[in-house]
Scaffold this motif. Structure first.
Motif, PDB file in Angstrom:
ATOM      1  N   GLU A  56       0.806  -1.211   0.000  1.00  0.00           N
ATOM      2  CA  GLU A  56       0.000   0.000   0.000  1.00  0.00           C
ATOM      3  C   GLU A  56       0.848   1.273   0.000  1.00  0.00           C
ATOM      4  O   GLU A  56       0.362   2.353   0.343  1.00  0.00           O
ATOM      5  N   TYR A 106     -10.135  -7.405  -3.777  1.00  0.00           N
ATOM      6  CA  TYR A 106      -9.495  -6.385  -2.944  1.00  0.00           C
ATOM      7  C   TYR A 106      -9.650  -6.756  -1.470  1.00  0.00           C
ATOM      8  O   TYR A 106     -10.695  -7.232  -1.054  1.00  0.00           O
ATOM      9  N   ARG A 107      -8.616  -6.547  -0.707  1.00  0.00           N
ATOM     10  CA  ARG A 107      -8.513  -6.854   0.724  1.00  0.00           C
ATOM     11  C   ARG A 107      -8.258  -8.341   0.993  1.00  0.00           C
ATOM     12  O   ARG A 107      -7.801  -8.702   2.066  1.00  0.00           O
TER      13      ARG A 107
END
Length: 669
Positions: A56, A106-107
């Protein structure tokens, strides 16, 4: 081994790994990862800036696999470059609780920037990501400090470009001159049903040139030098988004299934996988083999790329010293903190007036926007009707990157998808606006926002048959319940102007999924905050707005414009010695999250007579009315007429509420 041979071995490793994973899972899409392995190699070993140890990192390049069915390509390179994904995860492709799902999520998987699968969505998400980068660069970059200069890379397929949302988004991206977009169009000529010429024979390159994109055409995806040069050309084009069309061959390396639909969405079969391995010089009796020199090659490539973050960190430290106020603001925003006391800027509306909640929403937006630089948005060509213009700010455009008003055009589908991309910046709180009826055009991105639990805010105005003369086609009936059924979706229909201001507070503070505000076109009374319970209780989803003296005989509940009906009905029922409790219930799912004790306080189990009132489908209300309750709702489409006449025709009057409540009270007495 000379580098050329090692590179080819590395590419072929990805092809074989993809074939093995799909074969073991007995489902999936092997052909496209096998075809695209050379492109993946160029991206992860030469082009993109990333750090597997910090997925990230703020200024990383973003990669989107819009054709999410080809996810074994992405999983393979994430594993090979050192993200927290193991060979065991690859072997458990598409299995229960695996982090290598059938489409990228995502995640769930480190390194996945966005959930893709529904074709066209990733393409449009990237436009939102590009907008976010441009906005942040304009706000924070300074001379000698390019803090945000990342690019958006994506791979899209024939199927992506057939979907209408990609056309909407491509048109918008070209209009805005988003030169930080570099997309690869994988032209393999194959869909599930067969050759693309069954339904698709347009000249995609000319179409994108007409959109204002920079377009390059590569005849062979296996030409690595041509791929690298095309990327360099695209990187130099900063005034237009870039599309690089690459001709690939689905199932490349499969002797019997290459260039066929059989390689698209099904395992190749054990015998064919053996032939693939033999073709690429791998042992056909061994599965999931990753040679040490291949793993070492990609680990070194990742470490080289990770140096970009180290350099950026040094740059950012110097930036903090030179521009401490900007750095402080940025760090505060990305930490999720909101400015202290920002909620004190929310407007308070005085009773005695009548205000459409869409107007109250616009007033609220303008009151808080100064304190929330991350709050930006616009509408699908409806800002005068949805009241979503930030009056103190300019429009975002090709020449005005710090504008905070967006003009999405008449593109509701793309608007929703672009908002998702903007939200995925983890900086912006984006909002979009249209009429509630047109939420139907936005279902795919709204659902994906809910799956990803990302914060985008939708302002849906003209929320009922009370919009009046526009008639049946524009009067929403089933939309509210449809949105309420989406997991992680927070739907708020405020009762008046003050509840609307509080709805914005909840939406801004909410971090676990999209929020939809359903607002009126028509003016409705502002509820007296001194006489009745404070609108701040909206955060509980439902609250006792006005109670009876002594235990209630009946509970009246409503949302939005119908709340003032039940308040007036309460007074009329009192004249008939019927004690009614009035519950404003703007948000079901917020109420459902409250404690059992609070729910019992609002809806005591011993008070079974309950009447719900909402100008929409009655479906779902029975959960709160119980078997002894009733609903005044709508189970047919609307009609064209002035709002007052339509509402009366459909039973949304004080008189009808009193009549139905009295009948319910008298039942079985």
């Amino acid at each position: 081994m000379e580098i050329k041979n090692l590179i080819q071995k590395s590419i072929d490793t990805v092809r074989v790994l993809s074939a093995d994973a799909v074969q073991k899972a007995n489902s999936g899409h092997p052909g496209t990862p096998m075809a695209l392995a050379p492109l993946g190699h160029v991206l992860w070993s030469e082009v993109m800036r990333y750090n597997p140890q910090n997925p990230e990192w703020a200024n990383r390049d973003r990669f989107i696999l819009s054709c999410g069915h080809a996810c074994m390509l992405q999983y393979s390179y994430l594993y090979l470059t050192g993200y927290k994904i193991t060979l065991n995860d690859i072997e458990n492709f598409r299995q229960l609780h695996s982090i290598t799902a059938g489409h990228p999520e995502y995640r769930l998987t480190p390194g996945i920037e966005v959930t893709t699968g529904p074709l066209g969505q990733g393409f449009a998400n990237g436009v939102g990501m590009a907008i976010a980068q441009q906005y942040m660069a304009e706000r924070y970059n300074r001379a000698d400090f390019n803090i945000f200069d990342y690019r958006i890379y994506a791979i899209c397929s024939d199927g992506d470009l057939m979907e209408g949302v990609s056309a909407e988004a491509a048109s918008l991206a070209g209009h805005l001159g988003l030169g930080n977009i570099i997309y690869f169009y994988d032209s393999n000529h194959i869909t599930i049903e067969g050759d693309t010429d069954l339904a698709f024979d347009e000249d995609v390159s000319k179409r994108f040139e007409a959109y204002g994109w920079h377009v390059q055409n590569l005849p062979d995806i296996n030409d690595l030098e041509a791929l690298s040069n095309a990327v360099k050309n695209a990187q130099m084009e900063t005034g237009r988004p870039s599309l690089i069309k690459v001709r690939s061959h689905i199932g490349y390396g499969s002797p019997n299934k290459h260039d066929s639909a059989a390689a698209h969405g099904s395992p190749l079969g054990k015998d064919e996988v053996r032939l693939v391995k033999e073709n690429f010089g791998f042992d056909p009796d061994k599965n999931f083999v990753v040679p040490d020199d291949v793993l070492d090659f990609y680990h070194k490539a990742a470490k080289k790329s990770a140096k970009h973050e180290a350099e950026w960190n040094e740059l950012y430290e110097r930036y903090k010293n030179r521009h401490p106020d900007l750095a402080r603001e940025y760090e505060s925003v990305i930490s999720g903190k909101l400015p202290e006391g920002w909620e004190d800027k929310l407007p308070v509306f005085e009773s005695g007036a009548a205000v459409a909640t869409r107007k109250a929403s616009g007033h609220t937006l303008n009151a808080i926007s100064e304190y929330l630089p991350q709050l930006i948005g616009g509408s699908a060509d409806l800002s005068p009707s949805t009241d979503t213009v930030l009056k103190a700010y300019q429009s975002f455009s090709a020449k005005q990157r710090d504008g905070r008003n967006f003009h999405f055009g008449i593109r509701e589908h793309a608007m929703g998808s672009v908002l998702n991309g903007m939200a995925l910046s983890n900086y912006l709180i984006p909002y979009g606006a249209t009429f509630l009826i047109f939420s139907d055009y936005m279902r795919p991105p709204l659902r994906l926002a809910a799956i990803m639990k990302i914060r985008q805010i939708m302002v849906f105005t003209h929320d009922s048959i009370a919009l009046g003369e526009d008639g049946t086609t524009h009067q929403p009936v089933e939309q509210l319940i449809g949105l309420r059924t989406v997991p992680n979706m927070t739907v708020i229909r405020p009762a008046d102007a003050n509840e609307t201001a509080q709805a914005w507070r909840v939406a801004i503070e909410h971090k676990d999924g999209p929020v939809a505000l359903a607002l009126t076109r028509q003016e409705i009374p502002v509820i007296d905050q001194k006489k009745y319970t404070s609108a701040k209780n909206l955060e509980k989803g439902a609250y006792i707005l006005s109670d009876s003296e002594g235990e209630p005989d009946i509970i009246l509940m409503a949302t939005g414009s119908e709340v003032h009906l039940i308040l007036e009905a309460q007074e009329e029922l009192k004249k008939n010695n019927i004690k009614a409790r009035v519950v404003s219930m703007p948000c079901w799912n917020l109420f459902d999250k409250q404690s059992a004790a609070y729910k019992e306080e609002v809806f005591p189990k011993n008070i079974r007579r309950r009447l719900a009132v909402e100008a929409g489908s009655p479906v779902g209300w029975m959960k709160y009315t119980t078997d002894d309750g009733e609903v005044i709702g709508i189970d047919k489409f609307g009609e064209s007429a002035p709002a007052e006449e339509v509402m009366k025709e459909y039973g949304f009057t004080v008189e009808n509420v009193v009549k139905r409540a009295t009948s319910l009270y008298s039942k079985d007495r």
